[in-house]
Motif scaffolding. Structure first.
Motif, PDB file in Angstrom:
ATOM      1  N   LEU A  37     -23.082  18.060  63.817  1.00 33.00           N
ATOM      2  CA  LEU A  37     -21.553  19.193  64.315  1.00 33.00           C
ATOM      3  C   LEU A  37     -21.437  19.803  62.825  1.00 33.00           C
ATOM      4  CD1 LEU A  37     -20.633  15.060  64.804  1.00 33.00           C
ATOM      5  CD2 LEU A  37     -20.152  16.921  66.020  1.00 33.00           C
ATOM      6  N   SER A  38     -21.653  19.401  62.203  1.00 35.29           N
ATOM      7  CA  SER A  38     -21.627  20.611  60.698  1.00 35.29           C
ATOM      8  C   SER A  38     -19.916  20.466  60.002  1.00 35.29           C
ATOM      9  CB  SER A  38     -21.707  22.282  61.404  1.00 35.29           C
ATOM     10  OG  SER A  38     -23.300  22.438  61.865  1.00 35.29           O
ATOM     11  N   HIS A  39     -19.832  19.416  59.983  1.00 36.25           N
ATOM     12  CA  HIS A  39     -18.644  18.939  59.101  1.00 36.25           C
ATOM     13  C   HIS A  39     -18.750  17.710  57.737  1.00 36.25           C
ATOM     14  CE1 HIS A  39     -16.907  20.551  62.516  1.00 36.25           C
ATOM     15  NE2 HIS A  39     -15.316  19.861  62.206  1.00 36.25           N
ATOM     16  N   SER A  40     -18.277  17.206  57.612  1.00 35.17           N
ATOM     17  CA  SER A  40     -18.238  16.804  56.128  1.00 35.17           C
ATOM     18  C   SER A  40     -17.706  15.103  56.427  1.00 35.17           C
ATOM     19  CB  SER A  40     -17.006  16.814  54.828  1.00 35.17           C
ATOM     20  OG  SER A  40     -17.544  16.249  53.877  1.00 35.17           O
ATOM     21  N   ILE A  41     -18.617  13.933  57.059  1.00 37.39           N
ATOM     22  CA  ILE A  41     -18.098  13.182  57.628  1.00 37.39           C
ATOM     23  C   ILE A  41     -18.216  11.866  57.277  1.00 37.39           C
ATOM     24  CG2 ILE A  41     -18.679  11.331  59.661  1.00 37.39           C
ATOM     25  CD1 ILE A  41     -18.828  14.722  61.490  1.00 37.39           C
ATOM     26  N   SER A  42     -17.941  10.525  56.365  1.00 37.71           N
ATOM     27  CA  SER A  42     -18.192   9.945  55.914  1.00 37.71           C
ATOM     28  C   SER A  42     -18.141   8.333  56.524  1.00 37.71           C
ATOM     29  CB  SER A  42     -17.512   9.653  54.386  1.00 37.71           C
ATOM     30  OG  SER A  42     -16.175   9.786  55.125  1.00 37.71           O
ATOM     31  N   THR A  43     -17.376   8.649  58.245  1.00 33.97           N
ATOM     32  CA  THR A  43     -17.777   7.055  59.057  1.00 33.97           C
ATOM     33  C   THR A  43     -17.962   7.561  60.179  1.00 33.97           C
ATOM     34  OG1 THR A  43     -15.197   7.659  59.551  1.00 33.97           O
ATOM     35  CG2 THR A  43     -15.450   6.404  57.584  1.00 33.97           C
ATOM     36  N   ASP A  44     -18.575   6.222  60.946  1.00 33.27           N
ATOM     37  CA  ASP A  44     -18.597   6.182  62.478  1.00 33.27           C
ATOM     38  C   ASP A  44     -17.449   6.673  63.378  1.00 33.27           C
ATOM     39  OD1 ASP A  44     -20.637   5.039  61.177  1.00 33.27           O
ATOM     40  OD2 ASP A  44     -20.506   3.105  62.349  1.00 33.27           O
ATOM     41  N   ILE A  45     -16.051   6.761  63.143  1.00 34.51           N
ATOM     42  CA  ILE A  45     -14.904   7.285  63.696  1.00 34.51           C
ATOM     43  C   ILE A  45     -14.892   8.616  63.649  1.00 34.51           C
ATOM     44  CG2 ILE A  45     -13.705   6.525  62.072  1.00 34.51           C
ATOM     45  CD1 ILE A  45     -13.220   6.834  65.942  1.00 34.51           C
ATOM     46  N   GLU A  46     -15.531   9.112  62.327  1.00 32.80           N
ATOM     47  CA  GLU A  46     -15.499  10.626  62.655  1.00 32.80           C
ATOM     48  C   GLU A  46     -16.500  10.712  63.707  1.00 32.80           C
ATOM     49  OE1 GLU A  46     -14.188  11.859  58.044  1.00 32.80           O
ATOM     50  OE2 GLU A  46     -14.987  10.189  58.388  1.00 32.80           O
ATOM     51  N   VAL A  47     -17.583  10.021  63.604  1.00 37.84           N
ATOM     52  CA  VAL A  47     -18.307  10.769  64.108  1.00 37.84           C
ATOM     53  C   VAL A  47     -18.164  10.331  65.806  1.00 37.84           C
ATOM     54  CG1 VAL A  47     -21.671  10.025  64.854  1.00 37.84           C
ATOM     55  CG2 VAL A  47     -20.482  10.629  62.600  1.00 37.84           C
ATOM     56  N   ALA A  48     -18.053   9.516  66.287  1.00 39.37           N
ATOM     57  CA  ALA A  48     -17.700   9.096  67.530  1.00 39.37           C
ATOM     58  C   ALA A  48     -16.727  10.503  67.810  1.00 39.37           C
ATOM     59  CB  ALA A  48     -16.901   8.140  67.892  1.00 39.37           C
ATOM     60  N   HIS A  49     -15.257  10.641  67.411  1.00 33.48           N
ATOM     61  CA  HIS A  49     -14.227  11.365  68.009  1.00 33.48           C
ATOM     62  C   HIS A  49     -15.052  12.937  67.746  1.00 33.48           C
ATOM     63  CE1 HIS A  49     -10.406  12.959  68.290  1.00 33.48           C
ATOM     64  NE2 HIS A  49     -10.592  13.653  66.932  1.00 33.48           N
ATOM     65  N   LEU A  50     -15.969  13.372  66.288  1.00 37.24           N
ATOM     66  CA  LEU A  50     -15.872  14.883  66.436  1.00 37.24           C
ATOM     67  C   LEU A  50     -16.643  15.075  67.945  1.00 37.24           C
ATOM     68  CD1 LEU A  50     -15.768  15.259  62.484  1.00 37.24           C
ATOM     69  CD2 LEU A  50     -13.708  16.551  64.847  1.00 37.24           C
ATOM     70  N   ASP A  51     -18.064  14.219  67.650  1.00 31.75           N
ATOM     71  CA  ASP A  51     -18.481  14.278  69.141  1.00 31.75           C
ATOM     72  C   ASP A  51     -17.912  14.488  70.392  1.00 31.75           C
ATOM     73  OD1 ASP A  51     -21.266  14.765  69.034  1.00 31.75           O
ATOM     74  OD2 ASP A  51     -22.372  12.424  68.324  1.00 31.75           O
ATOM     75  N   ILE A  52     -17.230  13.376  70.215  1.00 36.54           N
ATOM     76  CA  ILE A  52     -16.794  13.812  71.653  1.00 36.54           C
ATOM     77  C   ILE A  52     -15.947  15.363  72.174  1.00 36.54           C
ATOM     78  CG2 ILE A  52     -15.926  13.030  73.612  1.00 36.54           C
ATOM     79  CD1 ILE A  52     -16.293   9.707  72.366  1.00 36.54           C
ATOM     80  N   GLU A  53     -15.207  14.909  70.893  1.00 37.93           N
ATOM     81  CA  GLU A  53     -14.745  16.465  70.863  1.00 37.93           C
ATOM     82  C   GLU A  53     -15.088  17.598  71.128  1.00 37.93           C
ATOM     83  OE1 GLU A  53     -12.080  17.530  67.348  1.00 37.93           O
ATOM     84  OE2 GLU A  53     -10.681  17.223  68.875  1.00 37.93           O
ATOM     85  N   LYS A  54     -16.508  18.009  70.331  1.00 39.99           N
ATOM     86  CA  LYS A  54     -17.721  18.899  70.550  1.00 39.99           C
ATOM     87  C   LYS A  54     -18.565  19.087  71.855  1.00 39.99           C
ATOM     88  CE  LYS A  54     -20.772  21.648  67.901  1.00 39.99           C
ATOM     89  NZ  LYS A  54     -21.613  21.275  67.179  1.00 39.99           N
ATOM     90  N   ASN A  55     -18.669  18.093  71.666  1.00 35.51           N
ATOM     91  CA  ASN A  55     -19.965  18.310  73.105  1.00 35.51           C
ATOM     92  C   ASN A  55     -19.612  16.969  73.939  1.00 35.51           C
ATOM     93  OD1 ASN A  55     -21.791  18.967  71.700  1.00 35.51           O
ATOM     94  ND2 ASN A  55     -21.737  17.507  69.910  1.00 35.51           N
ATOM     95  N   GLY A  56     -18.414  16.251  74.450  1.00 37.88           N
ATOM     96  CA  GLY A  56     -17.686  16.008  75.646  1.00 37.88           C
ATOM     97  C   GLY A  56     -18.972  14.314  75.438  1.00 37.88           C
ATOM     98  N   PHE A  57     -18.246  13.326  76.824  1.00 37.83           N
ATOM     99  CA  PHE A  57     -19.106  12.083  77.255  1.00 37.83           C
ATOM    100  C   PHE A  57     -19.749  12.592  76.459  1.00 37.83           C
ATOM    101  CE2 PHE A  57     -19.024  14.212  81.277  1.00 37.83           C
ATOM    102  CZ  PHE A  57     -20.271  13.407  81.428  1.00 37.83           C
ATOM    103  N   GLN A  58     -21.173  13.380  77.619  1.00 37.96           N
ATOM    104  CA  GLN A  58     -22.015  13.290  77.068  1.00 37.96           C
ATOM    105  C   GLN A  58     -23.301  12.529  74.963  1.00 37.96           C
ATOM    106  OE1 GLN A  58     -20.581  15.706  77.900  1.00 37.96           O
ATOM    107  NE2 GLN A  58     -21.387  16.556  79.699  1.00 37.96           N
ATOM    108  N   ALA A  59     -22.349  13.358  74.266  1.00 38.97           N
ATOM    109  CA  ALA A  59     -22.116  12.834  73.497  1.00 38.97           C
ATOM    110  C   ALA A  59     -22.206  11.316  72.895  1.00 38.97           C
ATOM    111  CB  ALA A  59     -21.339  13.117  71.864  1.00 38.97           C
TER     112      ALA A  59
END
Length: 169
Positions: free
Chosen positions: A53-75
């Motif tokens: 995701l190329s972001h500074s992330i420190s929690t699961d919710i940030e990963v979930a949010h940014l991954d879906i935002e960037k890659n859609g439900f396939q993430a």
């Protein structure tokens, strides 16, 4: 307790704040865009996902949010762990609900009138008057139990394990 709403929808989260290295994170978790998420669980491979995701992330919710935002439900298919959650895009008025294959984290829903509500606590979907309005509060909190055959609250259903649903207006 945080709530985001407009005349057509309302999302709330009543669980504890997530502690990160940066600061406490509230849910629904917003971004700079018109998208926000709620998450209950743990993504075991979240550090590997942050690299993609190329972001500074420190929690699961940030990963979930940014991954879906960037890659859609396939993430969601790339995550390893146990979880249930949602991601909402207010511009598209599109909701993604998801739950892992093991179903460790619960997710329930109930249809009413011209819409529906969902929660990780079945109790929050039960009203003694059995009356809902369009702006009923939706909660995603922690509750760990499974439904039995003799379920008390008619109309409340368990979101199937290993399922992703896309709900559009």
């Amino acid at each position: 307790f945080q709530t985001l709403s407009n005349p057509n929808w309302s999302f709330s989260h009543a669980a504890l704040k997530i502690q990160s290295q940066k600061s406490p994170i509230t849910q629904p978790f917003p971004s700079g865009s018109a998208q926000f998420s709620g998450f209950n669980g743990e993504i075991f491979n979240w550090k590997q996902r942050t690299q993609q995701l190329s972001h500074s992330i420190s929690t699961d919710i940030e990963v979930a949010h940014l991954d879906i935002e960037k890659n859609g439900f396939q993430a969601i298919g790339f995550w390893s762990g146990f979880f249930a959650g949602f991601h909402f895009c207010s511009e598209k008025e599109q909701l993604i609900l998801y739950r892992d294959f093991k179903g460790i984290k619960p997710l329930f829903y109930r249809q009413f009138g011209h819409g529906f509500a969902f929660s990780s606590t079945a109790k929050s979907l039960h009203l003694s008057s059995d009356r809902w309005n369009e702006n009923s509060v939706v909660s995603l909190a922690t509750c760990q139990f499974n439904l039995s055959q003799d379920w008390l609250w008619e109309g409340i259903k368990e979101f199937p394990k290993g399922t992703i649903a896309i709900v559009k207006k």
